[in-house]
Design a protein around this motif. Structure first.
Motif, PDB file in Angstrom:
ATOM      1  N   MET A 179      46.442  44.244  43.256  1.00  0.00           N
ATOM      2  CA  MET A 179      46.415  45.033  44.490  1.00  0.00           C
ATOM      3  C   MET A 179      47.338  46.244  44.389  1.00  0.00           C
ATOM      4  O   MET A 179      46.944  47.376  44.692  1.00  0.00           O
ATOM      5  N   VAL A 180      48.570  46.021  43.937  1.00  0.00           N
ATOM      6  CA  VAL A 180      49.540  47.114  43.833  1.00  0.00           C
ATOM      7  C   VAL A 180      49.105  48.112  42.769  1.00  0.00           C
ATOM      8  O   VAL A 180      49.130  49.335  42.987  1.00  0.00           O
ATOM      9  N   ASP A 181      48.672  47.611  41.623  1.00  0.00           N
ATOM     10  CA  ASP A 181      48.302  48.509  40.535  1.00  0.00           C
ATOM     11  C   ASP A 181      47.089  49.362  40.909  1.00  0.00           C
ATOM     12  O   ASP A 181      47.062  50.563  40.645  1.00  0.00           O
ATOM     13  N   ALA A 182      46.090  48.739  41.527  1.00  0.00           N
ATOM     14  CA  ALA A 182      44.888  49.490  41.908  1.00  0.00           C
ATOM     15  C   ALA A 182      45.197  50.533  42.965  1.00  0.00           C
ATOM     16  O   ALA A 182      44.601  51.618  42.985  1.00  0.00           O
ATOM     17  N   ALA A 183      46.148  50.236  43.853  1.00  0.00           N
ATOM     18  CA  ALA A 183      46.486  51.171  44.918  1.00  0.00           C
ATOM     19  C   ALA A 183      47.341  52.331  44.425  1.00  0.00           C
ATOM     20  O   ALA A 183      47.280  53.430  44.985  1.00  0.00           O
ATOM     21  N   CYS A 184      48.120  52.097  43.376  1.00  0.00           N
ATOM     22  CA  CYS A 184      49.123  53.086  42.956  1.00  0.00           C
ATOM     23  C   CYS A 184      48.813  53.763  41.627  1.00  0.00           C
ATOM     24  O   CYS A 184      49.515  54.709  41.256  1.00  0.00           O
TER      25      CYS A 184
ATOM     26  N   ARG B 280      59.081  39.541  49.259  1.00  0.00           N
ATOM     27  CA  ARG B 280      58.851  39.248  50.680  1.00  0.00           C
ATOM     28  C   ARG B 280      57.359  39.155  50.978  1.00  0.00           C
ATOM     29  O   ARG B 280      56.924  38.288  51.753  1.00  0.00           O
ATOM     30  N   PHE B 281      56.575  40.033  50.375  1.00  0.00           N
ATOM     31  CA  PHE B 281      55.130  39.974  50.594  1.00  0.00           C
ATOM     32  C   PHE B 281      54.555  38.691  50.001  1.00  0.00           C
ATOM     33  O   PHE B 281      53.695  38.046  50.622  1.00  0.00           O
TER      34      PHE B 281
ATOM     35  N   ALA C 114      52.859  47.964  54.711  1.00  0.00           N
ATOM     36  CA  ALA C 114      54.318  48.023  54.635  1.00  0.00           C
ATOM     37  C   ALA C 114      54.799  47.922  53.191  1.00  0.00           C
ATOM     38  O   ALA C 114      55.724  48.638  52.788  1.00  0.00           O
ATOM     39  N   LEU C 115      54.186  47.062  52.415  1.00  0.00           N
ATOM     40  CA  LEU C 115      54.573  46.923  51.007  1.00  0.00           C
ATOM     41  C   LEU C 115      54.330  48.215  50.245  1.00  0.00           C
ATOM     42  O   LEU C 115      55.206  48.691  49.502  1.00  0.00           O
ATOM     43  N   LEU C 116      53.167  48.789  50.417  1.00  0.00           N
ATOM     44  CA  LEU C 116      52.788  49.958  49.621  1.00  0.00           C
ATOM     45  C   LEU C 116      53.499  51.231  50.056  1.00  0.00           C
ATOM     46  O   LEU C 116      53.517  52.213  49.308  1.00  0.00           O
ATOM     47  N   THR C 117      54.086  51.212  51.247  1.00  0.00           N
ATOM     48  CA  THR C 117      54.841  52.378  51.732  1.00  0.00           C
ATOM     49  C   THR C 117      56.329  52.056  51.831  1.00  0.00           C
ATOM     50  O   THR C 117      57.071  52.732  52.556  1.00  0.00           O
ATOM     51  N   GLU C 118      56.757  51.056  51.094  1.00  0.00           N
ATOM     52  CA  GLU C 118      58.157  50.640  51.081  1.00  0.00           C
ATOM     53  C   GLU C 118      59.068  51.805  50.688  1.00  0.00           C
ATOM     54  O   GLU C 118      58.772  52.562  49.758  1.00  0.00           O
TER      55      GLU C 118
ATOM     56  N   ARG D 221      46.520  54.062  47.713  1.00  0.00           N
ATOM     57  CA  ARG D 221      45.167  53.878  48.260  1.00  0.00           C
ATOM     58  C   ARG D 221      45.123  52.527  48.964  1.00  0.00           C
ATOM     59  O   ARG D 221      44.722  51.515  48.392  1.00  0.00           O
ATOM     60  N   ILE D 222      45.538  52.541  50.196  1.00  0.00           N
ATOM     61  CA  ILE D 222      45.668  51.294  50.944  1.00  0.00           C
ATOM     62  C   ILE D 222      44.318  50.620  51.136  1.00  0.00           C
ATOM     63  O   ILE D 222      44.220  49.385  51.124  1.00  0.00           O
ATOM     64  N   ASP D 223      43.246  51.413  51.276  1.00  0.00           N
ATOM     65  CA  ASP D 223      41.921  50.817  51.430  1.00  0.00           C
ATOM     66  C   ASP D 223      41.532  50.021  50.194  1.00  0.00           C
ATOM     67  O   ASP D 223      40.924  48.936  50.300  1.00  0.00           O
TER      68      ASP D 223
END
Length: 215
Positions: free
Chosen positions: A25-30, A169-170, A186-190, A200-202
């Motif tokens: 999730m994090v890698d695909a978004a960032c 925390r997540f 919240a995690l991705l905009t920490e 890319r939160i979607d």
């Protein structure tokens, strides 16, 4: 982790699935070109560095398979003979998929979860390393998972410790069944993840939803 790895080196499949899903999730978004994928065969990492890879698949009845290879650490042959990492595997394994992997000499390890424990073939005495620790150190270490997930933010190194705390925390929310879309955002905009293209939160929500880690 033992050398070569042993079944007891892997944590419970539910933990592994949550970790893998969060990393994906994090890698695909960032990342502009993520190496993670989620499809009908499971959660994949197509490149762990140096062409290593892993795949986690879960099945009804509490069964799972974790397989992959680390080209620098996986011992795949004894003499001129390719090791049969599927020998004696149970009938429920996804045999067509695994045999295709085996034909490509893609295996350094194959572990399957059944009856509350991980299993693998008895390794030949010549096998000194199967590459599990090189390809997927996070399978037996929450700290390794946190570091790898934090690094996917591609933020300055100084912020990675704080980002690892946010991932922790997540992950606790996922474990408790309380992770939702707001928690993903919240995690991705920490704080500490600034200075990069907007995540890319979607995309993250799509992976998290399909992986089943959101409440």
């Amino acid at each position: 982790m033992h050398t070569p790895s042993r079944p007891e080196d892997l944590d419970h499949p539910e933990q592994l699935w949550a970790r893998a899903a969060i990393m994906a999730m994090v890698d695909a978004a960032c990342s502009s070109g993520t190496e993670f994928a989620l499809d009908e065969d499971g959660l994949w990492c197509h490149s762990t560095g140096g062409d290593g890879w892993w795949r986690l698949s879960v099945f009804d009845g509490g069964r799972a398979v974790f397989c992959g290879q680390d080209p620098d650490g996986s011992h795949t042959h004894v003499g001129d003979e390719q090791i049969d990492f599927l020998a004696g595997g149970p009938d429920w394994l996804p045999w067509e998929l695994l045999r295709d992997d085996a034909r490509g000499n893609l295996f350094g390890f194959v572990y399957w979860w059944e009856n509350g424990a991980w299993h693998r073939i008895p390794y030949p005495e010549e096998v000194r390393e199967d590459g599990l620790d090189g390809a997927a150190p996070w399978v037996g270490s929450h700290e390794e998972f946190l570091g790898l997930a934090a690094s996917s933010f591609d933020a300055p190194h100084v912020h990675e410790r704080a980002l690892a705390g946010a991932v922790d925390r997540f992950a606790a929310l996922v474990r408790d069944g309380r992770a939702d879309a707001d928690a993903v955002t919240a995690l991705l905009t920490e704080p500490g993840a600034e200075g990069r293209p907007a995540p890319r939160i979607d995309v993250a929500l799509d992976i998290a939803t399909r992986a089943g880690i959101l409440a």
